[in-house]
Write a protein that holds these residues in place. Structure first.
Motif, PDB file in Angstrom:
ATOM      1  N   VAL A  19      14.339  77.231  20.881  1.00 40.36           N
ATOM      2  CA  VAL A  19      15.789  77.335  20.990  1.00 40.36           C
ATOM      3  C   VAL A  19      16.328  77.306  19.575  1.00 40.36           C
ATOM      4  O   VAL A  19      15.983  76.422  18.787  1.00 40.36           O
ATOM      5  CB  VAL A  19      16.368  76.168  21.822  1.00 40.36           C
ATOM      6  CG1 VAL A  19      17.865  76.302  21.964  1.00 40.36           C
ATOM      7  CG2 VAL A  19      15.706  76.101  23.190  1.00 40.36           C
ATOM      8  N   GLY A  21      18.960  77.028  16.392  1.00 39.17           N
ATOM      9  CA  GLY A  21      19.983  76.065  16.010  1.00 39.17           C
ATOM     10  C   GLY A  21      19.452  75.053  15.022  1.00 39.17           C
ATOM     11  O   GLY A  21      18.247  74.896  14.854  1.00 39.17           O
ATOM     12  N   GLN A  23      20.056  71.719  15.117  1.00 39.70           N
ATOM     13  CA  GLN A  23      19.688  70.456  15.750  1.00 39.70           C
ATOM     14  C   GLN A  23      18.330  70.570  16.453  1.00 39.70           C
ATOM     15  O   GLN A  23      18.026  71.592  17.049  1.00 39.70           O
ATOM     16  CB  GLN A  23      20.751  70.063  16.789  1.00 39.70           C
ATOM     17  CG  GLN A  23      22.122  69.813  16.217  1.00 39.70           C
ATOM     18  CD  GLN A  23      22.145  68.561  15.353  1.00 39.70           C
ATOM     19  OE1 GLN A  23      21.475  67.587  15.644  1.00 39.70           O
ATOM     20  NE2 GLN A  23      22.920  68.611  14.283  1.00 39.70           N
ATOM     21  N   LYS A  25      15.675  70.339  19.374  1.00 38.42           N
ATOM     22  CA  LYS A  25      15.835  70.528  20.814  1.00 38.42           C
ATOM     23  C   LYS A  25      14.555  70.080  21.521  1.00 38.42           C
ATOM     24  O   LYS A  25      13.475  70.110  20.959  1.00 38.42           O
ATOM     25  CB  LYS A  25      16.083  72.003  21.148  1.00 38.42           C
ATOM     26  CG  LYS A  25      17.082  72.719  20.278  1.00 38.42           C
ATOM     27  CD  LYS A  25      18.488  72.532  20.737  1.00 38.42           C
ATOM     28  CE  LYS A  25      19.506  73.397  20.060  1.00 38.42           C
ATOM     29  NZ  LYS A  25      19.597  73.439  18.637  1.00 38.42           N
ATOM     30  N   LEU A  27      12.466  70.891  25.071  1.00 40.50           N
ATOM     31  CA  LEU A  27      12.343  71.781  26.215  1.00 40.50           C
ATOM     32  C   LEU A  27      11.942  70.952  27.433  1.00 40.50           C
ATOM     33  O   LEU A  27      10.904  70.295  27.429  1.00 40.50           O
ATOM     34  CB  LEU A  27      11.290  72.855  25.930  1.00 40.50           C
ATOM     35  CG  LEU A  27      11.149  73.950  26.961  1.00 40.50           C
ATOM     36  CD1 LEU A  27      12.447  74.760  27.066  1.00 40.50           C
ATOM     37  CD2 LEU A  27      10.008  74.873  26.582  1.00 40.50           C
TER      38      LEU A  27
END
Length: 122
Positions: A19, A21, A23, A25, A27
């Protein structure tokens, strides 16, 4: 009742993903009211049961299509696989690519087992 054994060749669904970005993440997959970060043995058994059930349903369906259309097994299986893949692609069925491959392998195995004839067919 004994615990059902999952065949060694049944795929393990290790969820891999990315993902974008800045920040970090994590899953996860929703299972009822809970979120899980890895596939549990219980979830794998459930997926196996679903895939095995589909293979058991696809075998007689394929036999019927082979009979109706005079197809050999080698002609019928690619058509069946294309049909299954289309249902997965159209989000009608929720199977991973590895599960579809396993379902088709298992369907072939089931189809190769001779069907006993009833006494009236002899």
């Amino acid at each position: 009742m004994g615990r059902q054994v999952i065949p060694e060749d049944f795929p393990k669904n290790d969820w891999l993903g990315a993902v974008s970005g800045a920040q970090p993440k994590l899953l996860v997959r929703q299972n009822g009211e809970r979120y899980e970060g890895a596939s549990t043995e219980e979830a794998r058994l459930e997926r196996y049961d679903i895939c095995e059930d589909l293979a058991q349903q696809l075998a007689p369906y394929t036999r019927l299509k082979m009979s109706e259309n005079c197809w050999s097994l080698e002609e019928a299986l690619p058509r069946l696989e294309a049909s299954v893949a289309k249902k997965v692609h159209n989000c009608q069925w929720d199977f991973s690519a590895a599960e579809v491959t396993w379902i088709m392998k298992r369907t072939r195995e089931v189809l190769l087992v001779p069907v006993p004839q009833s006494p009236s067919q002899s």
